[in-house]
Design a protein around this motif. Structure first.
Motif, PDB file in Angstrom:
ATOM      1  N   LEU A  20       0.951  -0.923   0.094  1.00  0.00           N
ATOM      2  CA  LEU A  20      -0.295  -0.014  -0.209  1.00  0.00           C
ATOM      3  C   LEU A  20       0.715   1.420  -0.002  1.00  0.00           C
ATOM      4  CD1 LEU A  20      -2.607  -1.315   2.806  1.00  0.00           C
ATOM      5  CD2 LEU A  20      -2.881  -1.219   0.132  1.00  0.00           C
ATOM      6  N   ILE A  21       0.736   2.245  -1.187  1.00  0.00           N
ATOM      7  CA  ILE A  21       1.306   3.413  -0.963  1.00  0.00           C
ATOM      8  C   ILE A  21       0.370   5.103  -1.076  1.00  0.00           C
ATOM      9  CG2 ILE A  21       2.580   4.688  -2.046  1.00  0.00           C
ATOM     10  CD1 ILE A  21       3.336   2.129  -4.033  1.00  0.00           C
ATOM     11  N   THR A  22       0.324   5.506  -0.125  1.00  0.00           N
ATOM     12  CA  THR A  22      -0.300   7.103   0.175  1.00  0.00           C
ATOM     13  C   THR A  22      -0.086   7.343  -1.067  1.00  0.00           C
ATOM     14  OG1 THR A  22       1.426   7.968   0.642  1.00  0.00           O
ATOM     15  CG2 THR A  22       0.086   6.727   2.250  1.00  0.00           C
ATOM     16  N   LEU A  23      -1.021   8.288  -1.173  1.00  0.00           N
ATOM     17  CA  LEU A  23      -0.381   9.278  -2.519  1.00  0.00           C
ATOM     18  C   LEU A  23       0.573  10.378  -2.164  1.00  0.00           C
ATOM     19  CD1 LEU A  23      -5.060  11.232  -3.088  1.00  0.00           C
ATOM     20  CD2 LEU A  23      -3.431   9.441  -4.170  1.00  0.00           C
ATOM     21  N   ASP A  24       0.883  11.053  -1.245  1.00  0.00           N
ATOM     22  CA  ASP A  24       2.081  11.816  -1.197  1.00  0.00           C
ATOM     23  C   ASP A  24       3.303  10.669  -0.847  1.00  0.00           C
ATOM     24  OD1 ASP A  24       1.546  11.124   1.401  1.00  0.00           O
ATOM     25  OD2 ASP A  24       1.652  13.372   1.566  1.00  0.00           O
ATOM     26  N   LYS A  25       3.843   9.327  -0.676  1.00  0.00           N
ATOM     27  CA  LYS A  25       3.738   8.453  -0.623  1.00  0.00           C
ATOM     28  C   LYS A  25       4.672   8.642   0.547  1.00  0.00           C
ATOM     29  CE  LYS A  25       4.630   7.439  -5.497  1.00  0.00           C
ATOM     30  NZ  LYS A  25       3.672   8.553  -5.976  1.00  0.00           N
ATOM     31  N   ILE A  26       4.443   9.312   1.505  1.00  0.00           N
ATOM     32  CA  ILE A  26       4.570   8.926   2.720  1.00  0.00           C
ATOM     33  C   ILE A  26       3.534   8.006   3.431  1.00  0.00           C
ATOM     34  CG2 ILE A  26       4.535  10.450   4.732  1.00  0.00           C
ATOM     35  CD1 ILE A  26       6.401  12.926   3.020  1.00  0.00           C
ATOM     36  N   PRO A  27       4.578   7.584   4.665  1.00  0.00           N
ATOM     37  CA  PRO A  27       3.275   6.199   5.342  1.00  0.00           C
ATOM     38  C   PRO A  27       2.371   7.017   5.925  1.00  0.00           C
ATOM     39  CG  PRO A  27       5.558   5.592   5.341  1.00  0.00           C
ATOM     40  CD  PRO A  27       5.169   7.287   4.776  1.00  0.00           C
ATOM     41  N   TYR A  28       1.179   6.700   6.785  1.00  0.00           N
ATOM     42  CA  TYR A  28       0.048   7.417   7.769  1.00  0.00           C
ATOM     43  C   TYR A  28       0.638   6.660   8.819  1.00  0.00           C
ATOM     44  CZ  TYR A  28      -2.767   9.039   3.662  1.00  0.00           C
ATOM     45  OH  TYR A  28      -3.265   9.344   2.715  1.00  0.00           O
ATOM     46  N   ILE A  29       0.998   7.563  10.061  1.00  0.00           N
ATOM     47  CA  ILE A  29       0.824   6.545  11.022  1.00  0.00           C
ATOM     48  C   ILE A  29       0.758   7.810  12.020  1.00  0.00           C
ATOM     49  CG2 ILE A  29       2.786   6.088  12.465  1.00  0.00           C
ATOM     50  CD1 ILE A  29       4.575   5.457  10.382  1.00  0.00           C
ATOM     51  N   GLY A  30      -0.061   7.033  13.264  1.00  0.00           N
ATOM     52  CA  GLY A  30      -1.130   7.790  13.745  1.00  0.00           C
ATOM     53  C   GLY A  30      -1.948   8.056  14.145  1.00  0.00           C
ATOM     54  N   GLN A  31      -2.993   9.261  14.522  1.00  0.00           N
ATOM     55  CA  GLN A  31      -4.451   9.009  14.981  1.00  0.00           C
ATOM     56  C   GLN A  31      -4.616   8.524  14.144  1.00  0.00           C
ATOM     57  OE1 GLN A  31      -5.638  12.012  17.940  1.00  0.00           O
ATOM     58  NE2 GLN A  31      -7.631  11.920  17.467  1.00  0.00           N
ATOM     59  N   MET A  32      -6.058   8.077  13.862  1.00  0.00           N
ATOM     60  CA  MET A  32      -6.288   7.725  12.090  1.00  0.00           C
ATOM     61  C   MET A  32      -7.741   8.770  12.023  1.00  0.00           C
ATOM     62  SD  MET A  32      -8.150   3.681  11.409  1.00  0.00           S
ATOM     63  CE  MET A  32     -10.199   3.616  10.445  1.00  0.00           C
ATOM     64  N   THR A  33      -8.251   8.949  12.857  1.00  0.00           N
ATOM     65  CA  THR A  33      -9.974  10.191  12.800  1.00  0.00           C
ATOM     66  C   THR A  33      -9.471  11.254  14.112  1.00  0.00           C
ATOM     67  OG1 THR A  33     -11.184   9.270  13.598  1.00  0.00           O
ATOM     68  CG2 THR A  33     -10.836   8.380  11.287  1.00  0.00           C
ATOM     69  N   PRO A  34      -9.442  12.216  13.577  1.00  0.00           N
ATOM     70  CA  PRO A  34     -10.062  13.479  14.364  1.00  0.00           C
ATOM     71  C   PRO A  34     -10.833  13.091  15.569  1.00  0.00           C
ATOM     72  CG  PRO A  34      -9.199  14.236  12.170  1.00  0.00           C
ATOM     73  CD  PRO A  34      -9.995  13.277  12.391  1.00  0.00           C
ATOM     74  N   ASN A  35     -11.376  12.243  15.272  1.00  0.00           N
ATOM     75  CA  ASN A  35     -13.247  11.608  16.069  1.00  0.00           C
ATOM     76  C   ASN A  35     -13.064  10.943  16.981  1.00  0.00           C
ATOM     77  OD1 ASN A  35     -13.986  14.047  14.818  1.00  0.00           O
ATOM     78  ND2 ASN A  35     -15.292  13.193  12.903  1.00  0.00           N
ATOM     79  N   ASP A  36     -11.919  10.364  17.094  1.00  0.00           N
ATOM     80  CA  ASP A  36     -11.639   9.024  17.176  1.00  0.00           C
ATOM     81  C   ASP A  36     -10.336   9.442  18.345  1.00  0.00           C
ATOM     82  OD1 ASP A  36     -11.315   6.349  18.878  1.00  0.00           O
ATOM     83  OD2 ASP A  36     -12.918   5.525  17.724  1.00  0.00           O
ATOM     84  N   PRO A  37      -9.727   9.543  19.342  1.00  0.00           N
ATOM     85  CA  PRO A  37      -8.508   9.310  19.871  1.00  0.00           C
ATOM     86  C   PRO A  37      -7.802   8.324  20.248  1.00  0.00           C
ATOM     87  CG  PRO A  37      -9.716  10.410  21.586  1.00  0.00           C
ATOM     88  CD  PRO A  37     -10.802   9.958  20.362  1.00  0.00           C
ATOM     89  N   ASN A  38      -8.388   7.299  20.412  1.00  0.00           N
ATOM     90  CA  ASN A  38      -8.140   5.763  21.028  1.00  0.00           C
ATOM     91  C   ASN A  38      -7.747   4.397  19.283  1.00  0.00           C
ATOM     92  OD1 ASN A  38      -8.402   6.521  23.498  1.00  0.00           O
ATOM     93  ND2 ASN A  38     -11.218   5.675  23.896  1.00  0.00           N
ATOM     94  N   VAL A  39      -8.052   5.161  18.362  1.00  0.00           N
ATOM     95  CA  VAL A  39      -7.771   4.399  16.713  1.00  0.00           C
ATOM     96  C   VAL A  39      -7.266   4.354  16.106  1.00  0.00           C
ATOM     97  CG1 VAL A  39      -8.475   3.444  14.374  1.00  0.00           C
ATOM     98  CG2 VAL A  39      -9.971   3.662  16.729  1.00  0.00           C
ATOM     99  N   PHE A  40      -5.871   4.153  16.950  1.00  0.00           N
ATOM    100  CA  PHE A  40      -4.067   4.073  15.604  1.00  0.00           C
ATOM    101  C   PHE A  40      -4.175   3.844  14.367  1.00  0.00           C
ATOM    102  CE2 PHE A  40      -4.187   6.612  19.485  1.00  0.00           C
ATOM    103  CZ  PHE A  40      -3.407   7.545  19.235  1.00  0.00           C
ATOM    104  N   VAL A  41      -3.212   4.064  13.031  1.00  0.00           N
ATOM    105  CA  VAL A  41      -2.990   3.099  11.881  1.00  0.00           C
ATOM    106  C   VAL A  41      -1.183   3.159  12.220  1.00  0.00           C
ATOM    107  CG1 VAL A  41      -3.264   5.460  10.977  1.00  0.00           C
ATOM    108  CG2 VAL A  41      -3.384   3.265   9.772  1.00  0.00           C
TER     109      VAL A  41
END
Length: 192
Positions: A20-41
């Motif tokens: 899997l590759i993000t659109l800007d080629k930089i991985p997603y690491i952190g809080q998945m959505t601003p609305n759920d502080p307990n889900v990380f990706v």
């Protein structure tokens, strides 16, 4: 490449992966959505999961403990700076999904389920409908709907992996329909 170039009769082992590759080629690491502080990706490592997985673990550890980390914003899954070339790639990717959706709905089986050999799968005609068929090594026939349970694209038989793979969003299902990899969470529908 061709088998004859390497002077081999068959390949006994395979390597495969979904990278899997993000659109800007930089991985997603952190809080998945601003609305759920307990889900990380941590995803989108573009074939660099072994090394980036360690970096992701360090960043996630800091995020969970409230330790400042200078890379927090760089890898934030909610970053929204979409550049023109990223937007173009986004449109192309989604156009490809639409094309695969239509192609899958138009695919027709060219053989009957009776023609499947042991440990063989593919599209088959069953009572006038195109379905997915797999005959296990013991000769038992398994029929499934090829419609992915994620968003309705039609899966394709992957001969090397012995799996039903969705070309739209990457879900993978075992030969009898069980989920191997998401985003789908429900198995393919079995057909009696």
């Amino acid at each position: 490449f061709a088998k004859h170039e390497f002077h081999v009769e068959s390949f006994g082992q395979f390597w495969s992966a979904q990278d899997l590759i993000t659109l800007d080629k930089i991985p997603y690491i952190g809080q998945m959505t601003p609305n759920d502080p307990n889900v990380f990706v941590a995803t989108g490592f573009a074939k660099w999961g072994m090394t980036n997985g360690i970096a992701a673990g360090l960043l996630l550890s800091d995020l969970l403990t409230g330790t400042p980390n200078r890379f927090r914003h760089l890898f934030d899954p909610n970053r929204s700076k979409l550049k023109t070339k990223d937007a173009t790639q986004f449109v192309k990717n989604n156009a490809d999904v639409a094309i695969e959706l239509v192609k899958g709905k138009l695919a027709k089986a060219r053989r009957s389920a009776d023609e499947l050999q042991p440990d063989e799968g593919g599209l088959v005609n069953h009572h006038g409908k195109t379905v997915g068929g797999y005959r296990d090594p013991e000769g038992k026939l398994h029929l499934v709907s090829t419609t992915c349970t994620h968003m309705g694209c039609d899966t394709k038989w992957n001969e090397a992996e012995r799996s039903w793979d969705c070309p739209c969003h990457g879900s993978r299902f075992g030969p009898t329909g069980e989920v191997l990899e998401g985003p789908a969470v429900n198995p393919l529908k079995s057909i009696e």
